[in-house]
Design a protein around this motif. Structure first.
Motif, PDB file in Angstrom:
ATOM      1  N   TYR A 111       0.891  -1.148   0.000  1.00 35.94           N
ATOM      2  CA  TYR A 111       0.000   0.000   0.000  1.00 35.94           C
ATOM      3  C   TYR A 111       0.933   1.202   0.000  1.00 35.94           C
TER       4      TYR A 111
ATOM      5  N   TYR B  17      -7.666  -1.118   6.546  1.00 38.29           N
ATOM      6  CA  TYR B  17      -7.332  -2.342   5.817  1.00 38.29           C
ATOM      7  C   TYR B  17      -8.540  -3.258   5.858  1.00 38.29           C
ATOM      8  N   PRO B  18      -8.953  -3.868   4.767  1.00 42.41           N
ATOM      9  CA  PRO B  18      -8.388  -3.756   3.425  1.00 42.41           C
ATOM     10  C   PRO B  18      -8.691  -2.403   2.792  1.00 42.41           C
TER      11      PRO B  18
END
Length: 136
Positions: free
Chosen positions: A114, A130-131
């Motif tokens: 990320y 997250y996600p």
């Protein structure tokens, strides 16, 4: 007295603290994470991934702030080649495998980081969920 002073000096000299970055785990998995920047190598003119905080881990539906010596925003300003913060998230069960193969995993074309610029982090109030759709 000297021993007490020495111990006090050691504990106050290592000033680790939580960063303003908060990672929220909205998945149903227990996860671990590492945070990197690409920093200029002292030996070559290349940039290399450098770990900038203690590894983190937490259970699903929780949040975590990395433990750092220097604030991540300062690390990005002072040492980053590209002003990007790289977050690598992996399953907590795979922690030992990650550390055994960290260089291979990080430099693999399949590594899923990320990536966040300082401007993006500021706009998100330094909170990452997250996600996320930010995977690169």
């Amino acid at each position: 007295m000297k021993k007490i002073f020495f111990l006090l000096l050691i504990f106050t000299g290592c000033s680790y603290h939580k960063d303003k970055l908060v990672i929220k785990n909205n998945s149903k998995e227990d996860i671990s994470y590492e945070i990197f920047i690409k920093a200029k190598s002292e030996i070559e003119d290349d940039c290399a991934y450098t770990v900038v905080c203690a590894p983190g881990e937490f259970n699903f539906s929780n949040e975590s702030s990395p433990i750092v010596r220097n604030y991540l925003s300062d690390e990005m300003d002072e040492f980053s080649c590209d002003s990007i913060l790289y977050l690598y998230i992996y399953n907590k069960i795979d922690k030992e495998n990650f550390y055994k193969n960290m260089d291979i995993i990080i430099y693999s074309k399949n590594a899923k980081f990320y990536k966040y610029s300082k401007k993006e982090l500021d706009s998100m109030n330094w909170t990452i969920s997250y996600p996320s759709s930010q995977i690169h």
